[in-house]
Design an enzyme around this catalytic site. Structure first.
Site, PDB file in Angstrom:
ATOM      1  NE  ARG A  35     -56.549 -79.883  71.231  1.00 55.29           N
ATOM      2  CZ  ARG A  35     -56.778 -79.455  72.455  1.00 55.29           C
ATOM      3  NH1 ARG A  35     -56.698 -80.266  73.474  1.00 55.29           N
ATOM      4  NH2 ARG A  35     -57.065 -78.186  72.658  1.00 55.29           N
ATOM      5  CE  LYS A 200     -63.513 -61.480  81.803  1.00 54.14           C
ATOM      6  NZ  LYS A 200     -62.393 -62.303  82.306  1.00 54.14           N
ATOM      7  N   GLY A 356     -61.440 -70.417  70.016  1.00 54.48           N
ATOM      8  CA  GLY A 356     -62.507 -70.910  70.877  1.00 54.48           C
ATOM      9  C   GLY A 356     -63.931 -70.895  70.360  1.00 54.48           C
ATOM     10  N   GLY A 379     -55.355 -70.959  71.789  1.00 53.90           N
ATOM     11  CA  GLY A 379     -54.418 -70.004  72.392  1.00 53.90           C
ATOM     12  C   GLY A 379     -53.313 -69.572  71.436  1.00 53.90           C
TER      13      GLY A 379
END
Ligand code: AMP
Length: 399
Positions: A35, A200, A356, A379
């Site tokens: 980062r 999911k 991710g 996110g």
């Protein structure tokens, strides 16, 4: 040329929001500086112009006020190594007398790192007064923190209004992220294939719904594929399944048919007799998995068909692995997809990998340089994929 690239920051105090939320070990050493490195080109451009860089960031999740382990002072040394020759200053607070004084007395070519924004609860609350106090530090506001663009915090969104349109802009990292997301979602060349995987369905419903308005093909792999299989009456053994999402899976398939979007589910799977790296394996149709077995990767037929769909695409979005790629026995599907995306890219397609684990997968398999763009903002990118307006983008873009 972009606003940032065409600006000249000579003698300007450039208040730059970065995402320096890097992991530290218990000796306060940085274990992954990705980062920090991502925003160095932005900082270097300002310094090269003869500007003064004032850096602000959040760091960890301090509960109430200052905490030693969340102090950004631990990063100052490494920042100096990443910016050889630059004088690095540190302010013990991000607002207040010392910070203002240091900022006022900076010389061109210097970098002032402010203490953790989240030592003030007003940061996450999006407090206007706090944002205004921060804004006094700079002549220009640059937002280069894509990772927090989905948060309406004081330093990521609220602050923008205290700068004129000409004096607020994205940095190079943020520009890259925004441009690549816009290319895929607003200017996609068809056929546009979205590859959605991961564990999911519940995490990806909004993304799939949003994609129904844009994509020509949606490939669904990973654990979430089995909820779709079961929703269509398939037998899935012990594979991952969200029984409370069977209705929504059926609804998504129906909506896709109505919208003329082709949904590709894996017709076969690599199955395992337990969830473990040393499991016994076999293959089976994904809608006829024997009791006691579970699908942990897409099968050979699915690999072939998904590859064909990807290779004829002109725009590709990839989020989520096709199987349990962390285990060698179940990584062939994800690897095959990475190869197909790389090949399509080489043949002129635009490919964006975001969110991710698919980013981890392209890194692990060495494909990072073979796709058009790898997003750093987990996110934030997911919320963008869901079609949401990101406050950090909206605030800087507002006229
Ligand atoms: P996500 O964070 O939703 O993108 O999910 C990523 C995780 O899904 C990875 O850790 C994979 O190991 C896992 N995963 C992918 N395919 C499967 C599968 N068929 N069964 C169980 N887990 C899976």
């Amino acid at each position: 040329m972009s606003k940032f690239s065409s600006s000249n920051f000579k003698d300007k105090k450039v208040l730059t929001r970065v995402d320096f939320n890097v992991p530290l070990n218990d000796k306060f050493e940085i274990t992954d500086d990705t980062r920090m490195r991502a925003t160095i080109p932005t900082i270097k451009k300002i310094l090269a112009d003869g500007g003064k860089v004032i850096l602000m960031s959040h760091f960890g999740r301090p509960k109430k006020g200052p905490e030693e382990k969340y102090s950004l002072k631990h990063l100052a040394g490494h920042l100096g190594e990443l910016l050889p020759g630059a004088n690095i200053l540190f302010a013990n607070d991000c607002i207040g007398g010392q910070a203002y004084e240091l900022a006022e007395n900076m010389k061109p070519g210097e970098v002032l790192l402010l203490e953790n924004l989240r030592f003030h609860k007003e940061e996450e609350a999006g407090d206007e007064d706090f944002a205004q106090k921060l804004s006094r530090l700079g002549d220009v506001y640059v937002n280069d923190a894509f990772g927090t663009a989905h948060r309406a915090h004081a330093s990521t969104a609220v602050i923008a209004k205290f700068f004129d349109v000409e004096n607020r802009m994205f940095g190079l990292l943020m520009e890259g992220e925004v441009n690549s997301a816009e290319k895929v979602f607003h200017h996609s060349v068809k056929p546009f294939t979205a590859i959605i995987g991961g564990a999911k369905v519940s995490d990806k419903i909004l993304i799939i719904e949003n994609l129904l308005e844009q994509a020509t093909d949606i490939i669904i792999g990973g654990g979430m594929a089995y909820t779709f299989m079961k929703a269509q009456g398939g037998k899935i053994g012990n594979s991952l399944c969200e029984d409370d999402r069977l209705d929504i899976a059926r609804l998504l398939l129906k909506k896709a048919e109505e919208a003329g979007v082709r949904i590709h589910l894996p017709e076969d799977s690599i199955i395992a007799d337990k969830f473990a790296a040393d499991a016994g394996t076999s293959s089976a149709p994904s809608n006829n998995i024997p009791d006691g077995w579970m699908g942990l990767d897409i099968g050979e037929q699915a690999r072939k068909r998904f590859t064909e769909v990807i290779k004829r695409s002109k725009t590709i979005l990839w989020n989520g692995p096709m199987g349990v790629f962390e285990m060698e026995k179940f990584q062939s599907g994800t690897k095959a997809i990475a190869e197909a995306v790389a090949e399509a890219t080489q043949n002129g397609a635009y490919s964006l990998v975001g969110g991710g684990d698919s980013v981890a997968a392209v890194n692990q398999f060495g494909f990072t340089d073979k796709v058009s763009y790898v997003s750093t903002g987990g996110g934030a990118m997911l919320e963008y994929f869901e079609g949401k307006t990101l406050p950090g983008i909206a605030a800087v873009s507002a006229l």
